[in-house]
Write a protein that holds these residues in place. Structure first.
Motif, PDB file in Angstrom:
ATOM      1  N   ASN A 195      -3.344  -7.626   4.345  1.00 55.96           N
ATOM      2  CA  ASN A 195      -2.357  -7.481   3.271  1.00 55.96           C
ATOM      3  C   ASN A 195      -3.047  -7.075   1.963  1.00 55.96           C
ATOM      4  OD1 ASN A 195       0.199  -7.692   1.976  1.00 55.96           O
ATOM      5  ND2 ASN A 195      -0.323  -9.755   1.270  1.00 55.96           N
ATOM      6  N   PHE A 237       1.894  -9.906  11.462  1.00 56.62           N
ATOM      7  CA  PHE A 237       1.547  -8.779  10.608  1.00 56.62           C
ATOM      8  C   PHE A 237       2.528  -7.623  10.809  1.00 56.62           C
ATOM      9  CE2 PHE A 237      -0.368  -4.550  10.805  1.00 56.62           C
ATOM     10  CZ  PHE A 237      -0.677  -4.355   9.461  1.00 56.62           C
ATOM     11  N   ASP A 255       5.285  -2.290   2.010  1.00 54.98           N
ATOM     12  CA  ASP A 255       4.315  -3.204   1.409  1.00 54.98           C
ATOM     13  C   ASP A 255       4.955  -4.410   0.712  1.00 54.98           C
ATOM     14  OD1 ASP A 255       1.461  -3.756   0.728  1.00 54.98           O
ATOM     15  OD2 ASP A 255       2.226  -3.539  -1.314  1.00 54.98           O
ATOM     16  N   ARG A 313       5.803  -6.948   3.347  1.00 51.73           N
ATOM     17  CA  ARG A 313       4.625  -7.628   3.901  1.00 51.73           C
ATOM     18  C   ARG A 313       4.065  -8.627   2.898  1.00 51.73           C
ATOM     19  NH1 ARG A 313       2.035  -3.669   6.546  1.00 51.73           N
ATOM     20  NH2 ARG A 313       3.020  -4.462   8.435  1.00 51.73           N
ATOM     21  N   GLN A 314       4.039  -8.262   1.640  1.00 54.21           N
ATOM     22  CA  GLN A 314       3.528  -9.194   0.638  1.00 54.21           C
ATOM     23  C   GLN A 314       4.419 -10.419   0.514  1.00 54.21           C
ATOM     24  OE1 GLN A 314       1.629  -7.972  -2.939  1.00 54.21           O
ATOM     25  NE2 GLN A 314       1.596  -5.808  -2.387  1.00 54.21           N
ATOM     26  N   PRO A 321       7.050  -7.253   9.194  1.00 54.57           N
ATOM     27  CA  PRO A 321       7.694  -6.493   8.107  1.00 54.57           C
ATOM     28  C   PRO A 321       7.867  -5.021   8.443  1.00 54.57           C
ATOM     29  CG  PRO A 321       5.967  -7.921   7.260  1.00 54.57           C
ATOM     30  CD  PRO A 321       5.821  -7.920   8.740  1.00 54.57           C
ATOM     31  N   GLY A 322       6.890  -4.442   9.158  1.00 54.83           N
ATOM     32  CA  GLY A 322       7.005  -3.047   9.547  1.00 54.83           C
ATOM     33  C   GLY A 322       8.146  -2.802  10.511  1.00 54.83           C
TER      34      GLY A 322
END
Length: 284
Positions: free
Chosen positions: A246, A74, A225, A228-229, A77-78
């Motif tokens: 998500n 999770f 976002d 992450r998607q 991506p951040g």
């Protein structure tokens, strides 16, 4: 004896001269990045620390709530976004360094458009930041993210878009600053809250209303976002876990499409580029 006159040829104004100026500035950014290995290592230290130490620690607390998924997946991506953003801002900050040592004045008095100088700087910073992000991209398998070619290309494109926008923001800040201490102080004050409010480290679902508003108006949310998607689209997770981690970004109940998010980031980048050019045109 008559002194010999040496002719000096100044390139005719036009698009070709501006393109050459962009290439020169971009090439200088590439050389600076390649020759500064210390910066490369230090810029990677913080995201790797957050991903593998903080992510592992937090993962032990939420393991029962997200079955079948590593919490570091999770956060991944951040951490890409954090790497790209930090590197882009440092690249933009080199303008202040150039001003202190007089190189910026030499560029500004050159017979080229100042817009070309700013665009070359933004492109160079974006490419350098994307190159730095590739190192984090190479660690995908360590946190359960598949090395899918389409996913890698998508993340690269989104990284470059975010890096360009952040570099333009940094150049706008640096355009009027006289020393590095002031720039980095303002950079930390501006960037750190934006990173924390982007959903890079916590899900955007079920937030208090005041925090939801802050994440929605934060421009970096629309850079994190889509990454992450893209990652979750290539994972096999339970629907309830996907909805928890998500949820995407919503405006008054409307789910914002990825294309709109990318368009907002691109529009912000172009707007900031225009502001940066205007700042340099007024610079001494």
């Amino acid at each position: 004896m008559t002194a010999e006159t040496i002719p000096i040829r100044v390139p005719a104004p036009g698009a070709a001269r501006d393109v050459r100026a962009i290439k020169v500035v971009l090439h200088r950014e590439m050389l600076r990045f390649v020759n500064d290995r210390t910066r490369l290592v230090t810029m990677l230290f913080q995201p790797v620390l957050w991903l593998f130490i903080m992510g592992t620690g937090l993962g032990t607390l939420v393991a029962g709530a997200i079955p079948g998924l590593d919490f570091r997946t999770f956060m991944y991506p951040g951490m890409i976004a954090m790497t790209v953003i930090s590197t882009a801002m440092f690249s933009a900050g080199s303008i202040v360094w150039d001003r202190e040592f007089g190189f910026l004045r030499e560029m500004l008095v050159a017979p080229v458009s100042r817009g070309a100088i700013v665009l070359g700087k933004c492109l160079g910073g974006a490419i350098v930041a994307t190159g730095q992000g590739v190192v984090i991209l190479a660690m995908a398998g360590l946190v359960g993210v598949p090395y899918d070619p389409l996913l890698m290309v998508t993340l690269l494109a989104e990284m470059f878009l975010a890096a360009f926008t952040i570099t333009a923001f940094g150049v706008t800040l640096a355009a009027r600053m006289k020393n590095m201490q002031t720039f980095f102080g303002i950079m930390q004050m501006a960037i750190m809250p934006m990173i924390f409010l982007s959903g890079a480290m916590f899900p955007l679902a079920n937030l208090p209303s005041w925090l939801h508003v802050l994440t929605t108006v934060n421009p970096l949310t629309y850079a994190v976002d889509p990454m992450r998607q893209a990652v979750f689209a290539h994972l096999d997770v339970a629907p309830q876990v996907n909805a928890m981690l998500n949820p995407g970004v919503s405006w008054f109940g409307w789910q914002v499409p990825i294309a709109v998010e990318a368009g907002l980031v691109a529009a912000a980048g172009l707007l900031l580029l225009g502001v940066a050019v205007a700042q340099f045109r007024r610079a001494d």
